[in-house]
Design a protein around this motif. Structure first.
Motif, PDB file in Angstrom:
ATOM      1  N   SER A 196      63.150   7.167  -1.004  1.00  0.00           N
ATOM      2  CA  SER A 196      61.716   7.486  -0.715  1.00  0.00           C
ATOM      3  C   SER A 196      61.429   9.034  -0.860  1.00  0.00           C
ATOM      4  O   SER A 196      62.455   9.616  -0.825  1.00  0.00           O
ATOM      5  CB  SER A 196      61.512   7.171   0.991  1.00  0.00           C
ATOM      6  OG  SER A 196      62.537   8.040   1.587  1.00  0.00           O
ATOM      7  N   SER A 197      60.087   9.264  -1.102  1.00  0.00           N
ATOM      8  CA  SER A 197      59.651  10.567  -1.459  1.00  0.00           C
ATOM      9  C   SER A 197      60.120  11.677  -2.266  1.00  0.00           C
ATOM     10  O   SER A 197      60.421  12.783  -1.961  1.00  0.00           O
ATOM     11  CB  SER A 197      59.609  11.237  -0.034  1.00  0.00           C
ATOM     12  OG  SER A 197      58.843  10.478   0.770  1.00  0.00           O
ATOM     13  N   MET A 198      60.836  10.908  -3.365  1.00  0.00           N
ATOM     14  CA  MET A 198      61.610  11.792  -4.324  1.00  0.00           C
ATOM     15  C   MET A 198      60.679  12.400  -5.202  1.00  0.00           C
ATOM     16  O   MET A 198      59.586  11.868  -5.784  1.00  0.00           O
ATOM     17  CB  MET A 198      62.898  10.859  -5.000  1.00  0.00           C
ATOM     18  CG  MET A 198      63.931  10.230  -4.206  1.00  0.00           C
ATOM     19  SD  MET A 198      64.799  11.297  -3.176  1.00  0.00           S
ATOM     20  CE  MET A 198      66.091  11.731  -4.352  1.00  0.00           C
ATOM     21  N   VAL A 218      55.700  13.379   8.567  1.00  0.00           N
ATOM     22  CA  VAL A 218      55.754  13.938   7.242  1.00  0.00           C
ATOM     23  C   VAL A 218      55.191  15.412   7.354  1.00  0.00           C
ATOM     24  O   VAL A 218      55.870  16.394   6.432  1.00  0.00           O
ATOM     25  CB  VAL A 218      54.979  13.334   6.208  1.00  0.00           C
ATOM     26  CG1 VAL A 218      55.434  11.943   5.742  1.00  0.00           C
ATOM     27  CG2 VAL A 218      53.346  13.255   6.426  1.00  0.00           C
ATOM     28  N   ASP A 219      54.451  15.788   8.284  1.00  0.00           N
ATOM     29  CA  ASP A 219      54.002  17.316   8.368  1.00  0.00           C
ATOM     30  C   ASP A 219      55.001  18.118   9.197  1.00  0.00           C
ATOM     31  O   ASP A 219      54.763  19.318   9.512  1.00  0.00           O
ATOM     32  CB  ASP A 219      52.527  17.210   9.111  1.00  0.00           C
ATOM     33  CG  ASP A 219      51.550  16.826   7.801  1.00  0.00           C
ATOM     34  OD1 ASP A 219      51.669  17.301   6.896  1.00  0.00           O
ATOM     35  OD2 ASP A 219      50.866  15.875   8.268  1.00  0.00           O
ATOM     36  N   LYS A 229      54.876   1.529   7.616  1.00  0.00           N
ATOM     37  CA  LYS A 229      56.040   1.673   6.812  1.00  0.00           C
ATOM     38  C   LYS A 229      57.145   1.117   7.304  1.00  0.00           C
ATOM     39  O   LYS A 229      58.202   0.580   6.719  1.00  0.00           O
ATOM     40  CB  LYS A 229      56.194   3.289   6.784  1.00  0.00           C
ATOM     41  CG  LYS A 229      55.693   3.872   5.572  1.00  0.00           C
ATOM     42  CD  LYS A 229      56.485   5.257   5.439  1.00  0.00           C
ATOM     43  CE  LYS A 229      55.331   6.556   5.374  1.00  0.00           C
ATOM     44  NZ  LYS A 229      55.940   7.714   5.470  1.00  0.00           N
ATOM     45  N   SER A 249      47.837   9.792   0.814  1.00  0.00           N
ATOM     46  CA  SER A 249      46.715  10.748   1.423  1.00  0.00           C
ATOM     47  C   SER A 249      47.675  11.440   2.948  1.00  0.00           C
ATOM     48  O   SER A 249      47.434  12.522   3.300  1.00  0.00           O
ATOM     49  CB  SER A 249      45.391  10.194   1.884  1.00  0.00           C
ATOM     50  OG  SER A 249      45.771   9.162   2.829  1.00  0.00           O
ATOM     51  N   GLN A 250      48.593  10.821   3.446  1.00  0.00           N
ATOM     52  CA  GLN A 250      49.214  11.133   4.486  1.00  0.00           C
ATOM     53  C   GLN A 250      49.990  12.310   4.168  1.00  0.00           C
ATOM     54  O   GLN A 250      50.756  13.051   4.695  1.00  0.00           O
ATOM     55  CB  GLN A 250      50.252   9.949   5.037  1.00  0.00           C
ATOM     56  CG  GLN A 250      49.496   8.781   5.784  1.00  0.00           C
ATOM     57  CD  GLN A 250      50.580   7.520   5.848  1.00  0.00           C
ATOM     58  OE1 GLN A 250      51.523   7.740   5.846  1.00  0.00           O
ATOM     59  NE2 GLN A 250      49.788   6.543   5.808  1.00  0.00           N
ATOM     60  N   TYR A 251      50.234  12.512   2.944  1.00  0.00           N
ATOM     61  CA  TYR A 251      51.349  13.390   2.224  1.00  0.00           C
ATOM     62  C   TYR A 251      50.770  14.569   1.797  1.00  0.00           C
ATOM     63  O   TYR A 251      50.990  15.639   1.284  1.00  0.00           O
ATOM     64  CB  TYR A 251      52.281  12.919   1.211  1.00  0.00           C
ATOM     65  CG  TYR A 251      53.293  11.840   1.753  1.00  0.00           C
ATOM     66  CD1 TYR A 251      54.488  12.048   2.219  1.00  0.00           C
ATOM     67  CD2 TYR A 251      52.991  10.493   1.938  1.00  0.00           C
ATOM     68  CE1 TYR A 251      55.256  11.414   2.754  1.00  0.00           C
ATOM     69  CE2 TYR A 251      53.868   9.736   2.565  1.00  0.00           C
ATOM     70  CZ  TYR A 251      55.040  10.013   2.722  1.00  0.00           C
ATOM     71  OH  TYR A 251      55.861   9.036   3.132  1.00  0.00           O
ATOM     72  N   GLY A 303      60.026   4.347  -0.883  1.00  0.00           N
ATOM     73  CA  GLY A 303      60.862   4.171  -2.172  1.00  0.00           C
ATOM     74  C   GLY A 303      60.451   3.655  -3.399  1.00  0.00           C
ATOM     75  O   GLY A 303      61.171   3.274  -4.195  1.00  0.00           O
ATOM     76  N   LYS A 343      54.437  17.308  -0.585  1.00  0.00           N
ATOM     77  CA  LYS A 343      54.593  16.170  -1.648  1.00  0.00           C
ATOM     78  C   LYS A 343      53.441  15.589  -2.467  1.00  0.00           C
ATOM     79  O   LYS A 343      52.870  14.627  -2.386  1.00  0.00           O
ATOM     80  CB  LYS A 343      55.455  14.962  -0.983  1.00  0.00           C
ATOM     81  CG  LYS A 343      56.777  15.548  -0.104  1.00  0.00           C
ATOM     82  CD  LYS A 343      57.632  14.629   0.736  1.00  0.00           C
ATOM     83  CE  LYS A 343      58.666  15.182   1.321  1.00  0.00           C
ATOM     84  NZ  LYS A 343      59.196  14.428   2.587  1.00  0.00           N
ATOM     85  N   HIS A 357      56.888  21.083   7.281  1.00  0.00           N
ATOM     86  CA  HIS A 357      56.209  22.497   6.949  1.00  0.00           C
ATOM     87  C   HIS A 357      55.578  23.113   7.990  1.00  0.00           C
ATOM     88  O   HIS A 357      55.479  24.281   8.092  1.00  0.00           O
ATOM     89  CB  HIS A 357      54.818  21.982   5.824  1.00  0.00           C
ATOM     90  CG  HIS A 357      53.870  21.410   6.262  1.00  0.00           C
ATOM     91  ND1 HIS A 357      52.688  22.116   6.613  1.00  0.00           N
ATOM     92  CD2 HIS A 357      53.603  19.993   6.113  1.00  0.00           C
ATOM     93  CE1 HIS A 357      51.766  21.061   6.858  1.00  0.00           C
ATOM     94  NE2 HIS A 357      52.327  19.864   6.663  1.00  0.00           N
ATOM     95  N   ARG A 388      64.798   8.478   6.754  1.00  0.00           N
ATOM     96  CA  ARG A 388      63.813   8.631   5.516  1.00  0.00           C
ATOM     97  C   ARG A 388      62.390   8.154   6.063  1.00  0.00           C
ATOM     98  O   ARG A 388      61.468   8.736   5.426  1.00  0.00           O
ATOM     99  CB  ARG A 388      64.383   7.388   4.562  1.00  0.00           C
ATOM    100  CG  ARG A 388      65.811   7.390   4.233  1.00  0.00           C
ATOM    101  CD  ARG A 388      66.176   8.991   3.571  1.00  0.00           C
ATOM    102  NE  ARG A 388      65.279   9.274   2.369  1.00  0.00           N
ATOM    103  CZ  ARG A 388      65.725   9.584   1.297  1.00  0.00           C
ATOM    104  NH1 ARG A 388      67.051   9.916   1.222  1.00  0.00           N
ATOM    105  NH2 ARG A 388      64.859   9.913   0.330  1.00  0.00           N
ATOM    106  N   LEU A 408      49.107  17.371   3.291  1.00  0.00           N
ATOM    107  CA  LEU A 408      49.396  18.554   3.411  1.00  0.00           C
ATOM    108  C   LEU A 408      51.002  18.937   3.491  1.00  0.00           C
ATOM    109  O   LEU A 408      51.521  20.192   3.642  1.00  0.00           O
ATOM    110  CB  LEU A 408      48.790  18.725   5.105  1.00  0.00           C
ATOM    111  CG  LEU A 408      47.428  18.844   5.131  1.00  0.00           C
ATOM    112  CD1 LEU A 408      47.133  18.780   6.525  1.00  0.00           C
ATOM    113  CD2 LEU A 408      46.889  19.793   4.485  1.00  0.00           C
ATOM    114  N   SER A 409      51.724  17.857   3.162  1.00  0.00           N
ATOM    115  CA  SER A 409      53.219  18.102   3.366  1.00  0.00           C
ATOM    116  C   SER A 409      53.965  18.671   2.172  1.00  0.00           C
ATOM    117  O   SER A 409      55.140  19.013   1.978  1.00  0.00           O
ATOM    118  CB  SER A 409      53.919  16.705   3.579  1.00  0.00           C
ATOM    119  OG  SER A 409      53.932  15.906   2.323  1.00  0.00           O
ATOM    120  N   PRO A 448      46.403  13.574   8.457  1.00  0.00           N
ATOM    121  CA  PRO A 448      46.066  15.084   7.827  1.00  0.00           C
ATOM    122  C   PRO A 448      45.134  15.804   8.376  1.00  0.00           C
ATOM    123  O   PRO A 448      45.217  16.889   8.353  1.00  0.00           O
ATOM    124  CB  PRO A 448      46.008  14.411   6.288  1.00  0.00           C
ATOM    125  CG  PRO A 448      46.635  13.248   6.159  1.00  0.00           C
ATOM    126  CD  PRO A 448      46.667  12.456   7.588  1.00  0.00           C
ATOM    127  N   GLY A 506      56.569   7.047  -0.115  1.00  0.00           N
ATOM    128  CA  GLY A 506      57.158   7.207   0.907  1.00  0.00           C
ATOM    129  C   GLY A 506      57.998   6.086   1.566  1.00  0.00           C
ATOM    130  O   GLY A 506      58.930   6.098   2.345  1.00  0.00           O
TER     131      GLY A 506
END
Lengths: 526, 297
Positions: free
Chosen positions: B61-63, A242-243, A374, B255-257, B83, B262, A246, A311, B259-260, A222, B81
């Motif tokens: 995941s990510s719902m 994930v980025d 992950k 924290s990885q998300y 699930g 989510k 956007h 996913r 800016l995304s 990030p 991320g």
């Protein structure tokens, strides 16, 4: 004196910071940092990329790893065991000294023997002797035919006989020895903060595109994206998956993507009667089930590669069925991605004598590959859901690779199920076959990363034969056949091929490279 | 100020009424109780056991909050991320965070009390030696010491607790020693010594009970500190394993998300950690005020 050495980068840093960025300056935000400026210290992507800016190789690889002339203008085998390379004339090093065959000979002498190297270039140089014929001709001789000579040679940077060959890794990091013939010359190196380079005006090739180039490591995903959005850097490597969505919608950003030569896969312990991280359902020791091909196949069938790609990787990866993506030399056209088949997997497990499964731990790095931790966790989910109760242990790469390769008390690979990746540095299938699949043989440099110690004489024979077959078509067929047999055996379990993403500010774009390197001259106006 | 006549009050009754006189502290106390109850009851009230990988699927995941999981339940505050249902993940994470915080706090307290009392009672060289050791340790940031210890000890809940004990004992030792030295000079201790009571009895039956108030205060503050420190270590990836996330691991994953878009993946675990630490600190602050005789009329 040490004070001066400390002060110089400090002052230079202040000057750099004060200088406004212009169209001629390029600032790159990097996902991982080079560990040294010594081009032979560590055979690691970020190191090789930095070296490619400062140094040249005899033969260069373009963005799809095809071979193009570098410091050598032509090459050809002159008999069964000798390759002749004609060198480029009129090239000078960045310190003004002339380039000739002496530099080549001494570079190839230093390359495999750097002290404390975590991963050396020895694997590309074993069994090759280089001799100077005249100032601009060298011969590489081997004991037998060696068709992949040019691919191997293309991995080695050329340093200067005057300043580089007797230097230590420390001398390179201080900058005294980091003198090459490449498009950019080193200005300063501040480990952990930046590497600054400037254009080499005497470069033999096309004029380098940028006046100054600054590589900045920004490890956190990030933070890297934020730095790009804020305009602190012009381009970033390793855009977090994930980025991507956007950033794609952001009109001030240009994305470039390219399939890499890196396969992400699993090694399975196939050499121990009792594997340290395999347990019975009651927690007791059991005979290692991973030795049984049916169990390995069952595990491969339990993995839903489509789910991982869609996913976990957000669609930015390609499902893998073998060691290298389509299009590379030596890949098999017959192999397909293993289909997700939980019922078939359970039947195979039962047939192998494990109807109720067993317990297993998957180990993986958490800072090496895209979404590595992950992926490990998701594989554990998939195995657990199908009867193999799987725990996850991920760790930083600095600890992980040591343990994965030689962490057991006997100095053998420590883990039972290992998540790793392999990028084919030579750009063809013999690279993963030699390192991951062929029987471990320290003296000959085979199986150096064969962490499951898979061993099959039939595959070994095919690889060995391919390595001495000069005819390209015949060699390609042998490599493909070796891959087919090994994958049929489930020597390893391929998961997916990485797709790399770079993001640049509007007006620039990066020419994506399959070797994952981020090179200054790959950044071009849109 | 007080409405109840002093004669009917027990000391504990007065303590309780003093404590709840402050609305903010009462809120903190109730929140803390709620958090503890939720954490304890987690296995019975969450739709998913997030540590059982059989129940987690990446297909969930990510719902976003309110989505329906494949297994049929509603994911109140979304999923992360890989699930995991975030609501379940946070409650289970709270269990780990609270366990680590309280366990390490209690062990460090016992250790610190023993060392501090010994230093105060024995005095002289022993006292100097112990207190210089305490000074030495307190001069380093606790996060740094914990980082080094985890690097040496390795991951895992037990190692985290051990590291946090080593980080925290010095705070208790210093507090106890300070109070105990004051108490040691008082007449009742002299009297006890004149009666020929054994040292141990004087220490634990006479001096220690009079040091309890500051210990309770330090205990609550340190527990909140320990929970924060565990989250820090886990956030840095050297605390608890990826597949059994504490709040720190959940926040790190989230924290990885950032800016995304989510937001829920990082925000909700962060809020949970914040509420936990704030509630403990509110209780701790009020305890300090109530138990400090100088602030009382």
């Amino acid at each position: 004196m040490p004070n001066v050495k400390l002060l110089t980068p400090l002052i230079a840093g202040i000057v750099t910071a004060a200088t406004m960025a212009t169209a001629q300056d390029l600032r790159l935000g990097m996902s991982s940092e080079a560990t040294s400026l010594d081009p032979y210290f560590h055979n690691l992507g970020p190191n090789n990329a930095i070296a490619r800016n400062i140094f040249d190789n005899l033969v260069l690889q373009n963005e799809v790893q095809s071979l193009t002339p570098g410091l050598a203008v032509s090459w050809a085998p002159i008999n069964e065991t000798t390759w002749e390379f004609k060198l480029r004339e009129g090239v000078t090093f960045q310190d003004g000294s002339a380039f000739n065959a002496d530099d080549v000979v001494c570079s190839f002498k230093r390359a495999p023997d750097v002290p404390n190297s975590p991963s050396s270039f020895g694997t590309y140089l074993k069994g090759k002797t280089v001799t100077k014929v005249d100032d601009f001709t060298v011969h590489f001789t081997t004991e037998g035919p060696y068709p992949t000579m040019v691919n191997d040679i293309s991995t080695i940077a050329i340093v200067s006989n005057e300043s580089g060959c007797d230097a230590t890794t420390k001398d390179y990091n201080h900058g005294d020895a980091a003198i090459g013939t490449g498009p950019y010359s080193l200005v300063e190196y501040v480990p952990g903060d930046r590497i600054v380079m400037k254009r080499n005006d005497n470069y033999w090739g096309p004029k380098p595109r940028w006046e100054t180039v600054t590589y900045k490591p920004i490890k956190s995903g990030p933070a890297r994206v934020a730095a790009l959005l804020a305009g602190d850097v012009d381009i970033i490597s390793g855009v977090p998956t994930v980025d991507i969505a956007h950033l794609r919608e952001n009109e001030t950003i240009t994305l470039s993507q390219g399939s890499s030569n890196r396969v992400i896969y699993l090694h399975l312990d196939q050499f121990r009667e009792k594997s340290p991280f395999v347990k019975g359902n009651d927690g007791g020791e059991i005979k290692n089930p991973l030795i049984d091909q049916r169990v390995r196949l069952a595990i491969s069938k339990m993995i839903n590669r489509e789910a991982i790609v869609e996913r976990v990787m957000e669609g930015v990866a390609t499902q893998a069925g073998q060691l290298l993506p389509e299009g590379f030399f030596g890949v098999s056209s017959k192999l397909e991605v293993m289909a997700y088949d939980p019922d078939g997997a359970k039947a195979l497990l039962a047939e192998a004598g494990y109807p109720d499964g067993f317990k297993l731990t998957i180990h993986g790095p958490n800072d090496r590959y895209i979404n590595d931790a992950k992926i490990a966790e998701v594989i554990a989910q998939m195995l657990s859901a199908n009867g193999i109760t799987t725990a996850v242990d991920t760790m930083p790469r600095s600890v992980y690779f040591k343990r994965a390769s030689a962490g057991s008390p006997e100095g053998l690979p420590e883990f039972s199920l290992v998540l790793v990746g392999w990028g084919a540095g030579s750009g063809e299938a013999s690279s993963p076959l030699k390192s991951l699949i062929r029987t471990y043989d320290k003296d000959r440099g085979f199986g150096a990363s064969n962490r499951g110690r898979y061993s099959n004489p039939e595959v070994d024979a095919l690889i060995d034969k391919a390595l001495v077959t000069n005819d390209d078509a015949a060699r390609e067929a042998l490599l493909a056949k070796a891959t087919e047999v090994a994958i049929g055996d489930v020597a390893i379990i391929p998961l997916h091929y990485q797709v790399n993403t770079w993001a640049a500010r509007k007006g620039l774009k990066y020419i994506a490279r399959s070797d994952e390197y981020t090179l200054a001259d790959g950044v071009v106006p849109e | 100020m007080k409405t109840v006549s002093p004669k009917e009050e027990t000391p504990f009754g007065r303590f309780v009424s003093d404590f709840f006189a402050n609305k903010v502290a009462t809120f903190g106390f109730l929140l803390l109780i709620l958090i503890i109850v939720l954490a304890v009851l987690a296995p019975w009230i969450t739709p998913q056991n997030p540590y059982d990988l059989k129940q987690v699927t990446v297909m969930d995941s990510s719902m976003p909050p309110g989505s329906e999981a494949l297994a049929g339940y509603t994911m109140l505050i979304g999923s992360d991320g890989v699930g995991r249902d975030l609501f379940s993940g946070i409650l289970y994470g709270l269990r780990i965070s609270l366990t680590v915080g309280i366990m390490s706090g209690v062990i460090a307290m016992i250790l610190g009390i023993s060392v501090g009392l010994t230093a105060a009672y024995v005095g002289g060289r022993t006292d100097s030696l112990i207190m210089r050791l305490v000074d030495l340790q307190l001069s380093f940031p606790s996060a740094l010491i914990a980082l080094m210890l985890i690097a040496i000890l390795g991951k895992g809940v037990d190692n985290i607790i051990l590291a946090l004990v080593i980080v925290q004992w010095a705070y208790y030792a210093r507090t106890v020693r300070g109070t105990a030295i004051v108490e040691r000079g008082k007449e009742y201790v002299e009297a006890a010594a004149c009666l020929g009571l054994p040292h141990r009895r004087i220490l634990f039956r006479h001096i220690l009970p009079n040091c309890i108030a500051p210990i309770i205060v330090v205990g609550t503050v340190q527990t909140a500190h320990a929970i924060g420190l565990e989250a820090t270590l886990s956030f840095l990836g050297i605390g608890l394993p990826q597949s059994e996330p504490s709040l720190g691991v959940l926040i790190a994953n989230g924290s990885q998300y950032l800016l995304s878009g989510k937001y829920w993946i990082s925000v909700f675990p962060g809020v949970a950690l914040l509420l936990t630490v704030v509630s403990i600190n509110l209780v701790g602050d009020q305890l300090r005020d109530v138990l400090n005789p100088r602030l009382q009329k």
